[in-house]
Design a protein around this motif. Structure first.
Motif, PDB file in Angstrom:
ATOM      1  N   GLY A   1      -3.218   3.994  12.555  1.00 15.65           N
ATOM      2  CA  GLY A   1      -3.175   2.583  12.902  1.00 15.65           C
ATOM      3  C   GLY A   1      -2.004   1.759  12.430  1.00 15.65           C
ATOM      4  O   GLY A   1      -0.930   2.351  12.148  1.00 15.65           O
ATOM      5  N   ALA A   2      -2.193   0.545  11.806  1.00 11.35           N
ATOM      6  CA  ALA A   2      -1.026  -0.291  11.357  1.00 11.35           C
ATOM      7  C   ALA A   2      -0.232   0.423  10.118  1.00 11.35           C
ATOM      8  O   ALA A   2       0.870   0.251   9.894  1.00 11.35           O
ATOM      9  CB  ALA A   2      -1.522  -1.738  10.820  1.00 11.35           C
ATOM     10  N   ALA A   3      -1.175   1.081   9.307  1.00  9.84           N
ATOM     11  CA  ALA A   3      -0.620   1.801   8.156  1.00  9.84           C
ATOM     12  C   ALA A   3       0.384   2.751   8.597  1.00  9.84           C
ATOM     13  O   ALA A   3       1.513   3.045   7.844  1.00  9.84           O
ATOM     14  CB  ALA A   3      -1.657   2.351   7.204  1.00  9.84           C
TER      15      ALA A   3
ATOM     16  N   GLY B   1      -7.943   3.296  -2.682  1.00 13.32           N
ATOM     17  CA  GLY B   1      -6.819   3.629  -3.387  1.00 13.32           C
ATOM     18  C   GLY B   1      -5.550   2.566  -2.611  1.00 13.32           C
ATOM     19  O   GLY B   1      -5.598   2.772  -1.378  1.00 13.32           O
ATOM     20  N   VAL B   2      -4.758   2.153  -3.446  1.00 11.01           N
ATOM     21  CA  VAL B   2      -3.731   1.205  -2.868  1.00 11.01           C
ATOM     22  C   VAL B   2      -2.353   1.421  -3.496  1.00 11.01           C
ATOM     23  O   VAL B   2      -2.043   1.923  -4.855  1.00 11.01           O
ATOM     24  CB  VAL B   2      -4.009  -0.276  -3.445  1.00 11.01           C
ATOM     25  CG1 VAL B   2      -3.176  -1.093  -2.709  1.00 11.01           C
ATOM     26  CG2 VAL B   2      -5.567  -0.430  -2.918  1.00 11.01           C
ATOM     27  N   ASP B   3      -1.316   1.499  -2.643  1.00 13.78           N
ATOM     28  CA  ASP B   3      -0.007   1.747  -2.990  1.00 13.78           C
ATOM     29  C   ASP B   3       0.991   0.584  -2.299  1.00 13.78           C
ATOM     30  O   ASP B   3       0.624   0.019  -1.084  1.00 13.78           O
ATOM     31  CB  ASP B   3       0.569   2.974  -2.702  1.00 13.78           C
ATOM     32  CG  ASP B   3       1.914   3.307  -3.245  1.00 13.78           C
ATOM     33  OD1 ASP B   3       2.109   3.307  -4.304  1.00 13.78           O
ATOM     34  OD2 ASP B   3       2.802   3.890  -2.491  1.00 13.78           O
ATOM     35  N   ALA B   4       1.993  -0.045  -2.938  1.00 14.78           N
ATOM     36  CA  ALA B   4       2.736  -0.768  -2.308  1.00 14.78           C
ATOM     37  C   ALA B   4       3.751  -0.236  -1.455  1.00 14.78           C
ATOM     38  O   ALA B   4       4.246   0.806  -1.584  1.00 14.78           O
ATOM     39  CB  ALA B   4       3.754  -1.778  -3.464  1.00 14.78           C
ATOM     40  N   CYS B   5       4.152  -0.912  -0.444  1.00 11.53           N
ATOM     41  CA  CYS B   5       5.107  -0.640   0.716  1.00 11.53           C
ATOM     42  C   CYS B   5       5.927  -1.887   0.928  1.00 11.53           C
ATOM     43  O   CYS B   5       5.677  -2.808   0.617  1.00 11.53           O
ATOM     44  CB  CYS B   5       4.439   0.052   1.928  1.00 11.53           C
ATOM     45  SG  CYS B   5       3.389  -1.141   2.815  1.00 11.53           S
TER      46      CYS B   5
ATOM     47  N   VAL C   1       3.991   1.152   9.477  1.00  7.44           N
ATOM     48  CA  VAL C   1       4.767   0.263   8.683  1.00  7.44           C
ATOM     49  C   VAL C   1       4.902   0.875   7.247  1.00  7.44           C
ATOM     50  O   VAL C   1       5.748   0.510   6.631  1.00  7.44           O
ATOM     51  CB  VAL C   1       3.887  -1.299   8.366  1.00  7.44           C
ATOM     52  CG1 VAL C   1       3.808  -1.971   9.645  1.00  7.44           C
ATOM     53  CG2 VAL C   1       2.592  -1.366   7.655  1.00  7.44           C
ATOM     54  N   ALA C   2       4.130   1.752   6.896  1.00  6.22           N
ATOM     55  CA  ALA C   2       4.242   2.379   5.410  1.00  6.22           C
ATOM     56  C   ALA C   2       4.900   3.561   5.620  1.00  6.22           C
ATOM     57  O   ALA C   2       4.742   4.454   6.684  1.00  6.22           O
ATOM     58  CB  ALA C   2       2.908   2.844   4.786  1.00  6.22           C
ATOM     59  N   GLY C   3       5.601   4.186   4.470  1.00  3.88           N
ATOM     60  CA  GLY C   3       6.266   5.231   4.479  1.00  3.88           C
ATOM     61  C   GLY C   3       5.455   6.607   4.340  1.00  3.88           C
ATOM     62  O   GLY C   3       4.261   6.299   3.691  1.00  3.88           O
TER      63      GLY C   3
END
Length: 229
Positions: A180-182, A7-11, A185-187
């Motif tokens: 991790g990285a997500a 599943g993918v969402d833009a950030c 950087v992601a909300g």
């Protein structure tokens, strides 16, 4: 049916993804959609990729998928924007995009929709070379399906976050830990939306997802246009 889905969402920094494989719920991040999917495929190919971004851009007018999604979103209908015509998204500035969009038989294009053009074209370019199943989703519709009713609280409020976390936890798809990285950087709302997209991807794989419209539209770009939940 079990399998590996994404599943993918833009950030702001790029793309956040949630991988579901059996009981595994893993978060990943990458600046482009191609790089994100490569990460997801590292331990096995993701059979379905569900992305919260328009796939299939209209030549004119309004996509049926957007109209139906807005109806299904209930109180959160404003979260579903009308996908701009392809020529409008190609414009170099918002004013020109607005004019082209009206010429294509639609209302003015929002700053939010125009601001997503780079990510829309990132997916638009990538998806054409894919043999796997790639579908468009809208997290508000996914959450509404989990709850059996549209949600009322915005995803950026405490109540909205808690409601969405509870729904994902009940479905066994709630990410945990620092991610991790997500996680850096992601909300929070981006991560939860990616998890909702993964939930819908799993339903697509299992054959239980709902498609709006029932028969996807096809515009001049040749892509099948529908929103899945």
């Amino acid at each position: 049916m079990t399998g590996r889905v994404l599943g993918v969402d833009a950030c702001k920094a790029g793309w956040v993804g949630i991988v579901l494989a059996g009981d595994e719920v893993a978060a990943i991040f990458a600046p482009t959609i191609a790089e994100l999917v490569l990460l997801a495929d590292a331990d096995g190919v993701a059979q379905v990729v569900a992305i919260d971004i328009p796939i299939g851009l209209p030549d004119q007018g309004v996509r049926a998928a957007d109209e139906l999604a807005r109806q299904a979103a209930g109180p959160r209908w404003k979260s579903v924007f009308s996908t701009p015509a392809r020529q409008a998204l190609r414009a170099e500035n918002h004013a020109t995009a607005n004019a082209l969009h009206r010429e294509a038989g639609a209302k003015g294009i929002s700053q939010q929709a125009y601001g997503l053009r780079k990510k829309i074209f990132d997916v638009d370019d990538w998806v054409r070379g894919q043999q796997r199943r790639v579908v468009e989703v809208h997290p508000e519709l996914s959450f509404a399906a989990m709850a059996s009713a549209p949600l009322t609280d915005r995803k950026t409020t405490w109540a909205g976050v808690e409601r969405r976390r509870a729904l994902l936890a009940a479905e066994g798809v709630l990410p945990a830990g620092d991610l991790g990285a997500a996680g850096h950087v992601a909300g929070v709302d981006d991560v939860l939306d990616a998890a909702a997209a993964a939930w819908s991807a799993r339903r697509v794989l299992c054959g239980t997802a709902v498609c709006r419209p029932e028969e996807p539209e096809v515009f001049s770009d040749g892509l099948r246009c529908a929103i899945w939940t």
